[in-house]
Write a protein that holds these residues in place. Structure first.
Motif, PDB file in Angstrom:
ATOM      1  N   ILE A   1       8.919 -15.789  -5.100  1.00 24.58           N
ATOM      2  CA  ILE A   1       7.898 -16.045  -4.084  1.00 24.58           C
ATOM      3  C   ILE A   1       6.975 -14.832  -3.999  1.00 24.58           C
ATOM      4  CG2 ILE A   1       7.514 -16.428  -1.612  1.00 24.58           C
ATOM      5  CD1 ILE A   1      10.330 -17.803  -1.663  1.00 24.58           C
ATOM      6  N   GLY A   2       5.674 -15.094  -3.931  1.00 27.69           N
ATOM      7  CA  GLY A   2       4.703 -14.016  -3.815  1.00 27.69           C
ATOM      8  C   GLY A   2       3.428 -14.516  -3.164  1.00 27.69           C
ATOM      9  N   ILE A   3       2.443 -13.635  -3.044  1.00 32.91           N
ATOM     10  CA  ILE A   3       1.161 -14.062  -2.491  1.00 32.91           C
ATOM     11  C   ILE A   3       0.198 -14.332  -3.642  1.00 32.91           C
ATOM     12  CG2 ILE A   3       1.507 -12.886  -0.293  1.00 32.91           C
ATOM     13  CD1 ILE A   3      -0.522 -10.770  -1.207  1.00 32.91           C
ATOM     14  N   THR A   4      -0.739 -15.215  -3.388  1.00 32.40           N
ATOM     15  CA  THR A   4      -1.640 -15.690  -4.432  1.00 32.40           C
ATOM     16  C   THR A   4      -2.778 -14.709  -4.716  1.00 32.40           C
ATOM     17  OG1 THR A   4      -3.097 -16.843  -2.904  1.00 32.40           O
ATOM     18  CG2 THR A   4      -1.178 -18.071  -3.744  1.00 32.40           C
ATOM     19  N   ASP A   5      -3.479 -15.006  -5.803  1.00 34.25           N
ATOM     20  CA  ASP A   5      -4.664 -14.251  -6.168  1.00 34.25           C
ATOM     21  C   ASP A   5      -5.700 -14.329  -5.046  1.00 34.25           C
ATOM     22  OD1 ASP A   5      -6.325 -12.713  -7.756  1.00 34.25           O
ATOM     23  OD2 ASP A   5      -6.757 -14.299  -9.200  1.00 34.25           O
ATOM     24  N   TYR A   6      -5.854 -15.507  -4.458  1.00 34.29           N
ATOM     25  CA  TYR A   6      -6.785 -15.683  -3.348  1.00 34.29           C
ATOM     26  C   TYR A   6      -6.413 -14.743  -2.193  1.00 34.29           C
ATOM     27  CZ  TYR A   6      -9.600 -17.962   0.259  1.00 34.29           C
ATOM     28  OH  TYR A   6     -10.500 -18.205   1.262  1.00 34.29           O
ATOM     29  N   ALA A   7      -5.128 -14.711  -1.845  1.00 33.82           N
ATOM     30  CA  ALA A   7      -4.675 -13.867  -0.727  1.00 33.82           C
ATOM     31  C   ALA A   7      -4.927 -12.394  -0.997  1.00 33.82           C
ATOM     32  CB  ALA A   7      -3.199 -14.105  -0.446  1.00 33.82           C
ATOM     33  N   GLN A   8      -4.552 -11.925  -2.193  1.00 40.04           N
ATOM     34  CA  GLN A   8      -4.723 -10.491  -2.452  1.00 40.04           C
ATOM     35  C   GLN A   8      -6.200 -10.120  -2.502  1.00 40.04           C
ATOM     36  OE1 GLN A   8      -5.821  -8.540  -5.207  1.00 40.04           O
ATOM     37  NE2 GLN A   8      -6.409 -10.295  -6.459  1.00 40.04           N
ATOM     38  N   THR A   9      -7.059 -11.044  -2.937  1.00 41.94           N
ATOM     39  CA  THR A   9      -8.498 -10.781  -2.944  1.00 41.94           C
ATOM     40  C   THR A   9      -9.016 -10.653  -1.515  1.00 41.94           C
ATOM     41  OG1 THR A   9      -8.787 -11.932  -5.043  1.00 41.94           O
ATOM     42  CG2 THR A   9     -10.740 -11.688  -3.673  1.00 41.94           C
ATOM     43  N   GLN A  10      -8.571 -11.547  -0.637  1.00 40.69           N
ATOM     44  CA  GLN A  10      -9.006 -11.515   0.759  1.00 40.69           C
ATOM     45  C   GLN A  10      -8.503 -10.259   1.476  1.00 40.69           C
ATOM     46  OE1 GLN A  10     -11.146 -13.893   2.181  1.00 40.69           O
ATOM     47  NE2 GLN A  10     -11.267 -14.465   0.033  1.00 40.69           N
ATOM     48  N   LEU A  11      -7.285  -9.835   1.145  1.00 40.29           N
ATOM     49  CA  LEU A  11      -6.693  -8.670   1.814  1.00 40.29           C
ATOM     50  C   LEU A  11      -7.285  -7.359   1.330  1.00 40.29           C
ATOM     51  CD1 LEU A  11      -2.990  -9.828   1.784  1.00 40.29           C
ATOM     52  CD2 LEU A  11      -4.415  -9.505   3.813  1.00 40.29           C
ATOM     53  N   SER A  12      -7.703  -7.308   0.084  1.00 42.12           N
ATOM     54  CA  SER A  12      -8.212  -6.096  -0.538  1.00 42.12           C
ATOM     55  C   SER A  12      -7.038  -5.213  -0.970  1.00 42.12           C
ATOM     56  CB  SER A  12      -9.160  -5.372   0.420  1.00 42.12           C
ATOM     57  OG  SER A  12      -9.801  -4.301  -0.218  1.00 42.12           O
ATOM     58  N   SER A  13      -7.213  -3.931  -1.005  1.00 40.27           N
ATOM     59  CA  SER A  13      -6.202  -3.014  -1.549  1.00 40.27           C
ATOM     60  C   SER A  13      -4.952  -2.963  -0.678  1.00 40.27           C
ATOM     61  CB  SER A  13      -6.774  -1.613  -1.670  1.00 40.27           C
ATOM     62  OG  SER A  13      -7.867  -1.620  -2.549  1.00 40.27           O
ATOM     63  N   LEU A  14      -3.834  -3.384  -1.259  1.00 41.35           N
ATOM     64  CA  LEU A  14      -2.565  -3.354  -0.534  1.00 41.35           C
ATOM     65  C   LEU A  14      -1.965  -1.955  -0.595  1.00 41.35           C
ATOM     66  CD1 LEU A  14      -1.230  -6.795  -1.666  1.00 41.35           C
ATOM     67  CD2 LEU A  14      -1.945  -6.159   0.625  1.00 41.35           C
ATOM     68  N   VAL A  15      -1.482  -1.477   0.566  1.00 45.35           N
ATOM     69  CA  VAL A  15      -0.952  -0.126   0.655  1.00 45.35           C
ATOM     70  C   VAL A  15       0.509  -0.070   1.101  1.00 45.35           C
ATOM     71  CG1 VAL A  15      -3.215   0.922   1.022  1.00 45.35           C
ATOM     72  CG2 VAL A  15      -1.880   0.179   3.005  1.00 45.35           C
ATOM     73  N   PHE A  16       1.042  -1.219   1.574  1.00 47.45           N
ATOM     74  CA  PHE A  16       2.422  -1.225   2.063  1.00 47.45           C
ATOM     75  C   PHE A  16       2.933  -2.654   2.094  1.00 47.45           C
ATOM     76  CE2 PHE A  16       5.588  -1.389   5.538  1.00 47.45           C
ATOM     77  CZ  PHE A  16       6.464  -0.396   5.097  1.00 47.45           C
ATOM     78  N   VAL A  17       4.217  -2.821   1.795  1.00 50.31           N
ATOM     79  CA  VAL A  17       4.880  -4.115   1.970  1.00 50.31           C
ATOM     80  C   VAL A  17       6.148  -3.898   2.774  1.00 50.31           C
ATOM     81  CG1 VAL A  17       3.967  -5.226  -0.115  1.00 50.31           C
ATOM     82  CG2 VAL A  17       6.099  -3.966  -0.244  1.00 50.31           C
ATOM     83  N   ASN A  18       6.411  -4.807   3.673  1.00 51.29           N
ATOM     84  CA  ASN A  18       7.619  -4.789   4.489  1.00 51.29           C
ATOM     85  C   ASN A  18       8.411  -6.024   4.085  1.00 51.29           C
ATOM     86  OD1 ASN A  18       9.540  -4.277   6.459  1.00 51.29           O
ATOM     87  ND2 ASN A  18       8.329  -5.235   8.078  1.00 51.29           N
ATOM     88  N   LEU A  19       9.353  -5.855   3.178  1.00 51.79           N
ATOM     89  CA  LEU A  19      10.076  -6.973   2.585  1.00 51.79           C
ATOM     90  C   LEU A  19      11.328  -7.324   3.381  1.00 51.79           C
ATOM     91  CD1 LEU A  19       9.769  -5.887  -1.159  1.00 51.79           C
ATOM     92  CD2 LEU A  19       8.397  -7.590   0.065  1.00 51.79           C
ATOM     93  N   PRO A  20      11.794  -8.569   3.231  1.00 57.09           N
ATOM     94  CA  PRO A  20      13.041  -8.965   3.893  1.00 57.09           C
ATOM     95  C   PRO A  20      14.234  -8.291   3.215  1.00 57.09           C
ATOM     96  CG  PRO A  20      12.337 -10.685   2.404  1.00 57.09           C
ATOM     97  CD  PRO A  20      11.254  -9.642   2.409  1.00 57.09           C
ATOM     98  N   GLU A  21      15.404  -8.493   3.761  1.00 56.71           N
ATOM     99  CA  GLU A  21      16.634  -7.961   3.176  1.00 56.71           C
ATOM    100  C   GLU A  21      17.364  -9.079   2.432  1.00 56.71           C
ATOM    101  OE1 GLU A  21      17.862  -4.803   3.282  1.00 56.71           O
ATOM    102  OE2 GLU A  21      16.022  -4.187   4.322  1.00 56.71           O
ATOM    103  N   PRO A  22      18.023  -8.763   1.315  1.00 55.37           N
ATOM    104  CA  PRO A  22      18.863  -9.779   0.682  1.00 55.37           C
ATOM    105  C   PRO A  22      19.863 -10.334   1.701  1.00 55.37           C
ATOM    106  CG  PRO A  22      18.574  -7.926  -0.794  1.00 55.37           C
ATOM    107  CD  PRO A  22      17.988  -7.520   0.542  1.00 55.37           C
ATOM    108  N   GLY A  23      20.005 -11.646   1.688  1.00 56.87           N
ATOM    109  CA  GLY A  23      20.873 -12.314   2.643  1.00 56.87           C
ATOM    110  C   GLY A  23      20.130 -12.879   3.837  1.00 56.87           C
TER     111      GLY A  23
END
Length: 129
Positions: free
Chosen positions: A26-48
């Motif tokens: 699962i990830g974000i689309t090309d459209y989403a990353q274009t709208q967001l611009s430069s990504l500087v941080f991700v806060n990911l879930p935990e396994p489980g």
């Protein structure tokens, strides 16, 4: 804008690539990353962690804003892409290889869009361009 044919999409601009036996990346689309611009941080879930269709499962921060990412399916987080913790900009470079999480026990995929359906949806958002 890219719309790979081998994955599915939702209207929240999240993609799902089924990898077999009830698992998916699962990830974000090309459209989403274009709208967001430069990504500087991700806060990911935990396994489980449980993923519930339509609920927030992580967030991404760009130079513009923090954006919640809503789960396109229900399931359980099997793994996260730990590389993104140090290099979140990899999503801007190639959003379809820079997955956020791998889910297992994936269900509720019926509402996902094909590449063609998602492309049409994005074009409608852009006023038919």
């Amino acid at each position: 804008m890219r719309y790979p044919e081998d994955i599915k999409y939702n209207k929240d601009h999240v993609w799902v690539k089924e990898t077999g036996a009830g698992t998916a990346l699962i990830g974000i689309t090309d459209y989403a990353q274009t709208q967001l611009s430069s990504l500087v941080f991700v806060n990911l879930p935990e396994p489980g962690d449980e993923m519930v269709l339509g609920d927030r499962f992580c967030d991404v921060e760009s130079v513009k804003a923090v954006s919640d990412v809503y789960s396109p399916v229900s399931g359980v987080v099997k793994a996260i892409n730990e590389d993104l913790l140090n290099t979140p900009g990899a999503i801007n470079d190639d959003p379809y290889s820079a997955w956020l999480a791998e889910a297992e026990e994936v269900t509720e995929t019926e509402e996902l869009l094909t590449a063609g359906e998602y492309k049409t949806y994005c074009e409608e958002l852009e006023g038919g361009s």
